[in-house]
Design a protein around this motif. Structure first.
Motif, PDB file in Angstrom:
ATOM      1  N   HIS A   4      75.410  94.684  63.037  1.00  0.00           N
ATOM      2  CA  HIS A   4      74.766  93.423  62.656  1.00  0.00           C
ATOM      3  C   HIS A   4      74.486  93.393  61.151  1.00  0.00           C
ATOM      4  CE1 HIS A   4      73.846  92.504  66.968  1.00  0.00           C
ATOM      5  NE2 HIS A   4      73.783  93.838  67.042  1.00  0.00           N
ATOM      6  N   ARG A   5      75.373  93.966  60.364  1.00  0.00           N
ATOM      7  CA  ARG A   5      75.118  94.111  58.928  1.00  0.00           C
ATOM      8  C   ARG A   5      74.948  92.773  58.217  1.00  0.00           C
ATOM      9  NH1 ARG A   5      79.475  98.942  57.496  1.00  0.00           N
ATOM     10  NH2 ARG A   5      78.351 100.624  58.585  1.00  0.00           N
TER      11      ARG A   5
ATOM     12  N   ALA B 289      71.160  91.870  71.236  1.00  0.00           N
ATOM     13  CA  ALA B 289      70.204  91.540  70.181  1.00  0.00           C
ATOM     14  C   ALA B 289      69.211  92.672  69.942  1.00  0.00           C
ATOM     15  CB  ALA B 289      69.463  90.260  70.530  1.00  0.00           C
ATOM     16  N   ILE B 290      68.878  93.429  71.000  1.00  0.00           N
ATOM     17  CA  ILE B 290      67.960  94.562  70.864  1.00  0.00           C
ATOM     18  C   ILE B 290      68.782  95.800  70.523  1.00  0.00           C
ATOM     19  CG2 ILE B 290      66.059  95.818  71.943  1.00  0.00           C
ATOM     20  CD1 ILE B 290      65.867  93.580  73.984  1.00  0.00           C
ATOM     21  N   CYS B 291      68.479  96.438  69.399  1.00  0.00           N
ATOM     22  CA  CYS B 291      69.334  97.509  68.875  1.00  0.00           C
ATOM     23  C   CYS B 291      68.555  98.791  68.636  1.00  0.00           C
ATOM     24  CB  CYS B 291      69.967  97.087  67.545  1.00  0.00           C
ATOM     25  SG  CYS B 291      70.619  95.415  67.503  1.00  0.00           S
ATOM     26  N   CYS B 292      69.284  99.892  68.653  1.00  0.00           N
ATOM     27  CA  CYS B 292      68.754 101.164  68.169  1.00  0.00           C
ATOM     28  C   CYS B 292      69.178 101.298  66.706  1.00  0.00           C
ATOM     29  CB  CYS B 292      69.259 102.323  69.008  1.00  0.00           C
ATOM     30  SG  CYS B 292      70.995 102.770  68.721  1.00  0.00           S
ATOM     31  N   SER B 293      68.831 102.411  66.077  1.00  0.00           N
ATOM     32  CA  SER B 293      69.127 102.580  64.660  1.00  0.00           C
ATOM     33  C   SER B 293      70.619 102.634  64.362  1.00  0.00           C
ATOM     34  CB  SER B 293      68.452 103.858  64.140  1.00  0.00           C
ATOM     35  OG  SER B 293      68.883 104.995  64.892  1.00  0.00           O
TER      36      SER B 293
ATOM     37  N   TYR C 129      65.676  94.134  66.241  1.00  0.00           N
ATOM     38  CA  TYR C 129      66.063  92.891  66.901  1.00  0.00           C
ATOM     39  C   TYR C 129      66.848  92.024  65.927  1.00  0.00           C
ATOM     40  CZ  TYR C 129      65.850  89.060  70.223  1.00  0.00           C
ATOM     41  OH  TYR C 129      66.182  88.088  71.135  1.00  0.00           O
ATOM     42  N   CYS C 130      68.017  91.563  66.378  1.00  0.00           N
ATOM     43  CA  CYS C 130      68.865  90.694  65.566  1.00  0.00           C
ATOM     44  C   CYS C 130      68.495  89.244  65.854  1.00  0.00           C
ATOM     45  CB  CYS C 130      70.339  90.942  65.862  1.00  0.00           C
ATOM     46  SG  CYS C 130      71.449  89.847  64.937  1.00  0.00           S
TER      47      CYS C 130
ATOM     48  N   GLN D  20      62.669  95.023  62.325  1.00  0.00           N
ATOM     49  CA  GLN D  20      62.296  96.253  63.021  1.00  0.00           C
ATOM     50  C   GLN D  20      60.931  96.081  63.685  1.00  0.00           C
ATOM     51  OE1 GLN D  20      62.278  99.795  60.624  1.00  0.00           O
ATOM     52  NE2 GLN D  20      61.636 101.116  62.309  1.00  0.00           N
ATOM     53  N   ILE D  21      60.847  96.520  64.911  1.00  0.00           N
ATOM     54  CA  ILE D  21      59.598  96.443  65.671  1.00  0.00           C
ATOM     55  C   ILE D  21      58.931  97.813  65.663  1.00  0.00           C
ATOM     56  CG2 ILE D  21      58.549  95.846  67.872  1.00  0.00           C
ATOM     57  CD1 ILE D  21      59.954  93.536  66.405  1.00  0.00           C
TER      58      ILE D  21
END
Length: 219
Positions: free
Chosen positions: A75-76, A65-69, A55-56, A82-83
């Motif tokens: 979003h560097r 905002a919700i991301c995978c790997s 999550y960013c 990480q959840i």
């Protein structure tokens, strides 16, 4: 005519009360707690494990905002957490939050050698409501039994909800007056539950588990 409510002992309109409360809550916290994690990423279906579990915080509330790997690479320069999951419920590492928010008073656990806390309260069966409360007391918001008496809430969500009735609560870090026990490496002593990914209330290892093997004597 607008209605009114109370915050910090003063009467405000609903909009003013919400603004006053928001001064004590990071703008990303509510979107984080309401986000749905571990769903497949539509942008990277080719990944074997393409669940969205990042999550960013800087993009909180946005669709991305919700991301995978793989999505994380976009979003560097942002703050990304990480959840993780424990018994099908979302947790977050304390190390990722303690520099961003005041997470004191929330019960912590040790899972896979990481200190974590639950995002939201976990549901309980009605017959377990009273049986799960021990000497450590219960969460002041949902009533779930706690493991350590120094904590007041079972999750970040419960602390957030209790802010409506307790003006002393805050998620905003005060660099001049840190809460006692919130320094590096300590949040009022977490429970050392276990390191297998599932929460256990066993305090000590079974007898003989860590004993070195001994050889039978020769006659």
């Amino acid at each position: 005519m607008s209605s009114s409510s109370s915050w910090m002992g003063r009467d405000f309109s609903d909009d003013e009360a919400a603004a006053a409360e928001d001064r004590f809550v990071p703008s990303w916290l509510r979107p984080l707690l309401s986000a749905k994690f571990f769903e497949p990423c539509a942008l990277h279906p080719e990944l074997v494990r393409n669940e969205r579990n990042h999550y960013c915080l800087d993009c909180a509330g946005d669709n991305g905002a919700i991301c995978c790997s793989l999505c994380v690479s976009a979003h560097r320069s942002h703050r990304v957490v990480q959840i993780r999951r424990s018994s099908y419920h979302e947790v977050i590492r304390v190390a990722e939050l303690k520099a961003l928010a005041d997470v004191s008073l929330v019960q912590t656990y040790i899972i896979n050698a990481d200190k974590v806390m639950f995002l939201n309260p976990r549901p309980r069966a009605p017959q377990h409501f009273s049986k799960c409360v021990g000497a450590a007391g219960a969460c002041e918001e949902c009533g779930r039994g706690l493991v350590d008496a120094v904590f007041r809430f079972c999750s970040l969500g419960c602390k957030l909800k209790s802010m409506a009735s307790d003006a002393s609560l805050t998620f905003i870090l005060d660099p001049k007056h840190k809460r006692e026990g919130s320094e590096e490496g300590d949040l009022s002593g977490p429970s050392n539950l276990q390191t297998t990914g599932k929460i256990s209330y066993r305090r000590h290892a079974r007898k003989g588990v860590h004993r070195a093997p001994t050889q039978a004597p020769f006659f």
